[in-house]
Scaffold this motif. Structure first.
Motif, PDB file in Angstrom:
ATOM      1  N   LYS A   3       0.831  -1.198   0.000  1.00  0.00           N
ATOM      2  CA  LYS A   3       0.000   0.000   0.000  1.00  0.00           C
ATOM      3  C   LYS A   3       0.867   1.249   0.000  1.00  0.00           C
ATOM      4  CE  LYS A   3      -4.006  -1.920   2.442  1.00  0.00           C
ATOM      5  NZ  LYS A   3      -4.890  -1.778   3.627  1.00  0.00           N
ATOM      6  N   THR A   4       0.333   2.293  -0.580  1.00  0.00           N
ATOM      7  CA  THR A   4       1.006   3.582  -0.535  1.00  0.00           C
ATOM      8  C   THR A   4       0.788   4.226   0.834  1.00  0.00           C
ATOM      9  OG1 THR A   4      -0.923   4.770  -1.382  1.00  0.00           O
ATOM     10  CG2 THR A   4       0.617   3.857  -3.005  1.00  0.00           C
ATOM     11  N   GLU A   5       1.540   5.275   1.093  1.00  0.00           N
ATOM     12  CA  GLU A   5       1.386   5.973   2.374  1.00  0.00           C
ATOM     13  C   GLU A   5       0.001   6.598   2.489  1.00  0.00           C
ATOM     14  OE1 GLU A   5       3.637   9.462   5.014  1.00  0.00           O
ATOM     15  OE2 GLU A   5       4.456   8.796   3.083  1.00  0.00           O
ATOM     16  N   THR A   6      -0.531   7.090   1.377  1.00  0.00           N
ATOM     17  CA  THR A   6      -1.874   7.677   1.391  1.00  0.00           C
ATOM     18  C   THR A   6      -2.929   6.631   1.726  1.00  0.00           C
ATOM     19  OG1 THR A   6      -1.186   9.300  -0.271  1.00  0.00           O
ATOM     20  CG2 THR A   6      -3.552   8.966   0.036  1.00  0.00           C
ATOM     21  N   GLN A   7      -2.803   5.445   1.139  1.00  0.00           N
ATOM     22  CA  GLN A   7      -3.753   4.370   1.429  1.00  0.00           C
ATOM     23  C   GLN A   7      -3.684   3.959   2.895  1.00  0.00           C
ATOM     24  OE1 GLN A   7      -2.402   1.782  -1.945  1.00  0.00           O
ATOM     25  NE2 GLN A   7      -4.583   1.442  -2.219  1.00  0.00           N
ATOM     26  N   GLN A   8      -2.480   3.853   3.441  1.00  0.00           N
ATOM     27  CA  GLN A   8      -2.348   3.473   4.853  1.00  0.00           C
ATOM     28  C   GLN A   8      -2.925   4.539   5.768  1.00  0.00           C
ATOM     29  OE1 GLN A   8       1.982   1.986   5.047  1.00  0.00           O
ATOM     30  NE2 GLN A   8       0.876   0.707   6.487  1.00  0.00           N
ATOM     31  N   THR A   9      -2.685   5.803   5.445  1.00  0.00           N
ATOM     32  CA  THR A   9      -3.226   6.887   6.278  1.00  0.00           C
ATOM     33  C   THR A   9      -4.744   6.884   6.254  1.00  0.00           C
ATOM     34  OG1 THR A   9      -1.262   8.222   5.767  1.00  0.00           O
ATOM     35  CG2 THR A   9      -3.174   9.375   6.664  1.00  0.00           C
ATOM     36  N   LEU A  10      -5.316   6.665   5.079  1.00  0.00           N
ATOM     37  CA  LEU A  10      -6.771   6.598   4.970  1.00  0.00           C
ATOM     38  C   LEU A  10      -7.323   5.404   5.734  1.00  0.00           C
ATOM     39  CD1 LEU A  10      -9.122   8.088   3.675  1.00  0.00           C
ATOM     40  CD2 LEU A  10      -8.835   6.668   1.646  1.00  0.00           C
ATOM     41  N   SER A  11      -6.592   4.293   5.716  1.00  0.00           N
ATOM     42  CA  SER A  11      -7.016   3.116   6.467  1.00  0.00           C
ATOM     43  C   SER A  11      -6.987   3.387   7.970  1.00  0.00           C
ATOM     44  CB  SER A  11      -6.121   1.929   6.123  1.00  0.00           C
ATOM     45  OG  SER A  11      -6.493   0.786   6.846  1.00  0.00           O
ATOM     46  N   VAL A  12      -5.985   4.134   8.429  1.00  0.00           N
ATOM     47  CA  VAL A  12      -5.913   4.512   9.849  1.00  0.00           C
ATOM     48  C   VAL A  12      -7.111   5.367  10.231  1.00  0.00           C
ATOM     49  CG1 VAL A  12      -4.623   5.883  11.533  1.00  0.00           C
ATOM     50  CG2 VAL A  12      -3.413   4.301  10.040  1.00  0.00           C
ATOM     51  N   LEU A  13      -7.483   6.300   9.354  1.00  0.00           N
ATOM     52  CA  LEU A  13      -8.626   7.169   9.622  1.00  0.00           C
ATOM     53  C   LEU A  13      -9.900   6.341   9.794  1.00  0.00           C
ATOM     54  CD1 LEU A  13      -9.319  10.520   7.828  1.00  0.00           C
ATOM     55  CD2 LEU A  13     -11.166   8.920   8.148  1.00  0.00           C
ATOM     56  N   HIS A  14     -10.097   5.358   8.934  1.00  0.00           N
ATOM     57  CA  HIS A  14     -11.314   4.546   9.023  1.00  0.00           C
ATOM     58  C   HIS A  14     -11.304   3.662  10.276  1.00  0.00           C
ATOM     59  CE1 HIS A  14     -13.453   5.473   5.331  1.00  0.00           C
ATOM     60  NE2 HIS A  14     -12.294   5.540   4.711  1.00  0.00           N
ATOM     61  N   ARG A  15     -10.155   3.138  10.642  1.00  0.00           N
ATOM     62  CA  ARG A  15     -10.104   2.322  11.859  1.00  0.00           C
ATOM     63  C   ARG A  15     -10.369   3.161  13.099  1.00  0.00           C
ATOM     64  NH1 ARG A  15      -5.562  -0.348   9.323  1.00  0.00           N
ATOM     65  NH2 ARG A  15      -4.105   0.746  10.676  1.00  0.00           N
ATOM     66  N   MET A  16      -9.861   4.392  13.096  1.00  0.00           N
ATOM     67  CA  MET A  16     -10.153   5.290  14.220  1.00  0.00           C
ATOM     68  C   MET A  16     -11.649   5.578  14.308  1.00  0.00           C
ATOM     69  SD  MET A  16      -7.057   8.075  14.095  1.00  0.00           S
ATOM     70  CE  MET A  16      -7.956   9.130  15.227  1.00  0.00           C
ATOM     71  N   ARG A  17     -12.265   5.857  13.167  1.00  0.00           N
ATOM     72  CA  ARG A  17     -13.697   6.152  13.172  1.00  0.00           C
ATOM     73  C   ARG A  17     -14.505   4.949  13.630  1.00  0.00           C
ATOM     74  NH1 ARG A  17     -18.325   5.539  10.463  1.00  0.00           N
ATOM     75  NH2 ARG A  17     -19.758   7.320  10.387  1.00  0.00           N
ATOM     76  N   ASP A  18     -14.128   3.755  13.169  1.00  0.00           N
ATOM     77  CA  ASP A  18     -14.840   2.540  13.560  1.00  0.00           C
ATOM     78  C   ASP A  18     -14.749   2.319  15.064  1.00  0.00           C
ATOM     79  OD1 ASP A  18     -16.421   0.349  12.711  1.00  0.00           O
ATOM     80  OD2 ASP A  18     -14.711  -0.985  12.923  1.00  0.00           O
ATOM     81  N   SER A  19     -13.586   2.592  15.634  1.00  0.00           N
ATOM     82  CA  SER A  19     -13.415   2.444  17.085  1.00  0.00           C
ATOM     83  C   SER A  19     -14.265   3.458  17.846  1.00  0.00           C
ATOM     84  CB  SER A  19     -11.939   2.607  17.447  1.00  0.00           C
ATOM     85  OG  SER A  19     -11.744   2.538  18.840  1.00  0.00           O
ATOM     86  N   LEU A  20     -14.311   4.691  17.364  1.00  0.00           N
ATOM     87  CA  LEU A  20     -15.124   5.718  18.016  1.00  0.00           C
ATOM     88  C   LEU A  20     -16.607   5.390  17.938  1.00  0.00           C
ATOM     89  CD1 LEU A  20     -13.293   8.956  16.822  1.00  0.00           C
ATOM     90  CD2 LEU A  20     -13.334   8.038  19.144  1.00  0.00           C
ATOM     91  N   VAL A  21     -17.051   4.837  16.810  1.00  0.00           N
ATOM     92  CA  VAL A  21     -18.467   4.465  16.674  1.00  0.00           C
ATOM     93  C   VAL A  21     -18.821   3.374  17.676  1.00  0.00           C
ATOM     94  CG1 VAL A  21     -20.146   3.380  15.135  1.00  0.00           C
ATOM     95  CG2 VAL A  21     -18.673   5.197  14.281  1.00  0.00           C
ATOM     96  N   ARG A  22     -17.931   2.394  17.844  1.00  0.00           N
ATOM     97  CA  ARG A  22     -18.195   1.341  18.840  1.00  0.00           C
ATOM     98  C   ARG A  22     -18.252   1.919  20.246  1.00  0.00           C
ATOM     99  NH1 ARG A  22     -14.367  -1.626  15.736  1.00  0.00           N
ATOM    100  NH2 ARG A  22     -12.794  -1.190  17.316  1.00  0.00           N
ATOM    101  N   ASP A  23     -17.359   2.840  20.555  1.00  0.00           N
ATOM    102  CA  ASP A  23     -17.372   3.460  21.889  1.00  0.00           C
ATOM    103  C   ASP A  23     -18.639   4.285  22.103  1.00  0.00           C
ATOM    104  OD1 ASP A  23     -14.940   2.323  22.424  1.00  0.00           O
ATOM    105  OD2 ASP A  23     -13.778   4.126  21.963  1.00  0.00           O
ATOM    106  N   ARG A  24     -19.093   4.984  21.047  1.00  0.00           N
ATOM    107  CA  ARG A  24     -20.316   5.771  21.179  1.00  0.00           C
ATOM    108  C   ARG A  24     -21.530   4.879  21.412  1.00  0.00           C
ATOM    109  NH1 ARG A  24     -22.364   9.243  16.091  1.00  0.00           N
ATOM    110  NH2 ARG A  24     -22.701   7.109  15.361  1.00  0.00           N
ATOM    111  N   THR A  25     -21.594   3.756  20.685  1.00  0.00           N
ATOM    112  CA  THR A  25     -22.698   2.817  20.880  1.00  0.00           C
ATOM    113  C   THR A  25     -22.665   2.217  22.281  1.00  0.00           C
ATOM    114  OG1 THR A  25     -22.651   2.294  18.524  1.00  0.00           O
ATOM    115  CG2 THR A  25     -23.789   0.745  19.960  1.00  0.00           C
TER     116      THR A  25
END
Length: 341
Positions: A112-134
């Motif tokens: 993966k490129t650095e941009t792809q990895q950074t975008l993947s980190v963003l989505h994993r962070m959001r997924d974790s926050l959604v679980r915490d909010r629920t």
């Protein structure tokens, strides 16, 4: 001294084990090194093929090795395991990686490129926050139920929790605790909205993401994850290969000339697969407003198959359409409207 043409690396957090082979497959060296020692030693090594398992840190190392002039290849760990001989240790794992890489039919993972990895980190962070909010919303509902207050399900009610509890006869101490829980919920909700805005801005500047949004019922979240995981799609031979990598094709258990297909394999990124399935469910809910060959295909399939089967088949179709859009640099075209009598 014989020059190594193939180097297998068993990755670790602080220590790395290297196994080198020549063109005939004979062992040339075995080394154990720290990260700094390994990068310095590989920098002085003549250009060769370096193979690693596709795990944590592998994509970053692959980019570093390519910058040094080496050819970096990544293998899925499940394909390396059959080549481990005898007892397992780090040097044997590195040798197994070399053995697996020598197979002519071996499938490799595209770094993966650095941009792809950074975008993947963003989505994993959001997924974790959604679980915490629920989890926070469910916790508040559970606490209130202990005191005989039953509120409707969902997180929407948490945003107006103070107004909901204004006319309730609760102790001051309990109200203070619930307000702390509400403040934590609002904090998580604000962080999720910030990440959503980042994803929307990223898609607006990304040409592939904008074209993926033309697929019906595919929103910014799904298009962004597709961009991060699929890239240009050229690492897949055809659209079915991409759908199979997401786990949306049937598992097969065939023997004696009898083909036996099971349920979907559920391999690959479960987050992307879940998003594609949700897009398919939304498409079915709005099927009356859809037009074109895709809508007619879904209507015909729904007449003879269970709705869950239709959803998985449509999610598979969305994955194939996304691959075609990425590789052909096109956008989704619903086709001519079918006229009915």
């Amino acid at each position: 001294m014989t020059t190594a043409t193939l180097v297998g690396i068993d990755l670790g957090k602080h220590s790395f084990h290297l196994h080198g082979q020549d063109a005939a497959g004979r062992e040339v060296f075995r080394k154990k090194a720290t990260r700094q020692q390994m990068m310095r030693w590989l920098g002085n090594l003549p250009a060769c093929t370096v193979v690693m398992e596709a795990c944590a840190g592998a994509h970053y190392l692959a980019r570093q090795l390519v910058a040094m002039g080496h050819e970096a290849r990544l293998i899925s760990p499940q394909f390396v395991r059959p080549f481990v001989k005898g007892n397992k240790n780090d040097f044997i794992d590195a040798e197994a990686i070399c053995e697996a890489a020598c197979r002519p039919s071996m499938r490799f993972v595209t770094p993966k490129t650095e941009t792809q990895q950074t975008l993947s980190v963003l989505h994993r962070m959001r997924d974790s926050l959604v679980r915490d909010r629920t989890k926070t919303a469910n916790q508040a509902h559970g606490f209130l139920l202990e005191f005989g207050i039953s509120l409707p399900k969902g997180v929407a009610l948490m945003r107006r929790l103070p107004d909901t509890l204004a006319d309730r006869e609760l102790s001051h101490r309990l109200l203070v605790l619930l307000m702390r829980l509400h403040a934590h919920f609002c904090y998580l909700d604000d962080r999720i909205k910030e990440l959503d805005r980042e994803i929307t801005d990223q898609l607006a500047a990304d040409e592939l993401g904008s074209r993926l949004l033309t697929i019906p019922c595919v929103g910014p979240m799904t298009a962004s994850v597709l961009t991060a995981e699929m890239g240009d799609g050229k690492q897949y031979r055809c659209s079915r290969d991409f759908a199979a990598s997401v786990g949306l094709v049937p598992r097969q258990y065939s023997t004696g000339g009898r083909s036996h297909l099971l349920g979907i394999s559920k391999r690959g990124d479960k987050h992307l697969r879940r998003l594609l399935v949700q897009c398919a469910r939304v498409y079915l809910q709005r099927l009356d407003h859809q037009q074109g060959p895709l809508a007619e295909w879904v209507r015909a399939l729904r007449l003879r198959r269970h709705s869950n089967v239709v959803v998985c088949a449509l999610a598979n179709k969305f994955a194939r359409i996304a691959w075609a859009i990425a590789t052909r640099h096109s956008a989704f075209n619903a086709g001519p409207r079918v006229m009915t009598a």
